[in-house]
Design an enzyme around this catalytic site. Structure first.
Site, short mmCIF file in Angstrom:
data_model
loop_
_atom_site.label_atom_id
_atom_site.label_comp_id
_atom_site.label_asym_id
_atom_site.label_seq_id
_atom_site.Cartn_x
_atom_site.Cartn_y
_atom_site.Cartn_z
CG ASP A 14 -2.03 1.10 1.32
OD1 ASP A 14 -2.05 1.52 0.11
OD2 ASP A 14 -2.76 1.02 2.11
CG ASP A 108 -3.36 3.71 -3.69
OD1 ASP A 108 -4.13 3.05 -3.99
OD2 ASP A 108 -3.75 4.76 -2.59
CD GLU A 109 -5.60 -0.77 -1.72
OE1 GLU A 109 -5.28 -1.71 -0.83
OE2 GLU A 109 -6.55 -0.22 -1.72
#
Length: 366
Positions: A14, A108-109
């Site tokens: 993350d 983003d993850e």
């Protein structure tokens, strides 16, 4: 009944305050300052906040007006999604050097299954540390990671040492880790569900584990079965490199509140056209249509209906959305409308086995 299960090594990566961190990296004058990616005007909404802004209570999805009230020194930055996608692709390239089993959840993850990895490294903990080091060296951004035997535990663990940290939950520690968690730490348990659980005397994972499956399904429906399993460390969902979306949608926030359904239908026409384009680009259609209405007081209402057949054309999407709009009177003036389609034609029925717990090998290296 305890059954032997194949153990996996799952990493959840993350990125830390991704959008805001990209802006601070690209614009050195913003470093160390509280920034919000989004709009600070009357109708603006915060898409992401830097850690400096979060100390003031600024959070994503908060109105720009409220954010500025909490942090008068807040700097608003216009989103650059093309830039974020570019950096995300660079980071994903690093992931793929370690494993083909990469499941992006957003820009983003992502989940990585490194049980069998390209580097032949036996330790998922060391792989996560090396990936985070490389992300920092190659992009100048920090990432946090959770490492464990399944996706659920890895995602929960990735929140523990943010920012720029990681946490490993090896097989022998899974049960103790889950039982020690506050119930709100369980991924998927939101504020309303947590309050309902608290009212039932469930405050921790240990409290949750003491409940029977019958009790949990009686109070939480199908979700009760999920809670019963995950608190015992059972979560079989594999890392899926080609992740099939469960729904597709489009929405618009308006510069002025709308108070008449006539004007809303006009806006829904454009939204239906956009959704249709997204569906056809992905060769998808859906049966369940949902109309999202956010009122001027920021309260949210959704109205759904499952159709007899799959649809993807703008005309049929609009017709179904219009029916939902007129289904009941509006509660207030409207600042946002959205349409989504779920129950997509690519979805297949997923069956879950009935195992209740995990039999672990204590020598499995993490």
């Amino acid at each position: 009944m305890e059954e032997s299960r194949e153990l996996r090594k799952i990493i959840h990566i993350d990125m830390d305050a991704f959008f805001a961190s990209v802006e601070q990296r690209d614009q050195p004058e913003l470093r160390g300052r509280p920034i919000a990616v989004g709009g600070g005007a009357k109708r603006g909404v915060v898409a992401a906040a830097s850690y400096e802004a979060r100390t003031f209570g600024v959070r994503s999805a908060m109105s720009g007006v409220q954010a500025r009230r909490l942090c008068p020194e807040l700097v608003f930055v216009k989103p650059r999604f093309d830039r974020y996608r570019e950096v995300s692709r660079q980071i994903r390239g690093i992931f793929l050097e370690y494993t083909d089993l990469v499941e992006p959840l957003s820009l983003d993850e992502a989940y990585l299954d490194v049980t069998a990895n390209r580097k032949g490294m036996p330790s998922a903990t060391l792989i996560a540390r090396e990936i985070r080091r490389r992300i920092l060296e190659e992009t100048g951004l920090t990432a946090s990671a959770g490492i464990s035997v399944n996706k659920f535990i890895a995602k929960v663990a990735s929140d523990f040492n943010k920012p720029n940290g990681q946490k490993t939950v090896p097989p022998e520690d899974v049960q103790e880790f889950l039982e020690s968690l506050e119930i709100r730490k369980f991924h998927g348990v939101g504020k309303v569900t947590a309050e309902k659980m608290n009212a039932l005397g469930i405050f921790t994972g240990a409290d949750l584990r003491r409940q029977s499956e019958h009790f949990l399904t009686g109070h939480f429906g199908k979700s009760g079965h999920h809670y019963y399993r995950v608190v015992r460390g059972v979560h079989d969902s594999p890392v899926q490199p080609s992740r099939v979306p469960k729904s597709l949608g489009a929405e618009r926030t308006f510069s002025e509140n709308l108070s008449s359904e006539v004007f809303m239908v006009e806006k829904l026409t454009k939204i239906a056209e956009e959704l249709s384009r997204r569906l056809r680009t992905r060769n998808r259609s859906g049966k369940t249509i949902t109309l999202k209405i956010r009122y001027s007081d920021f309260s949210l209402q959704t109205r759904s209906r499952t159709l007899a057949e799959y649809i993807d054309s703008p005309e049929r999407i609009l017709a179904a959305a219009r029916d939902l709009l007129y289904q009941q009177p509006l509660e207030n003036s409207v600042r946002l409308l959205g349409i989504s389609l779920s129950n997509l034609d690519t979805e297949k029925e997923k069956t879950e086995s009935g195992e209740d717990s995990v039999s672990v090998q204590l020598k499995f290296e993490f």
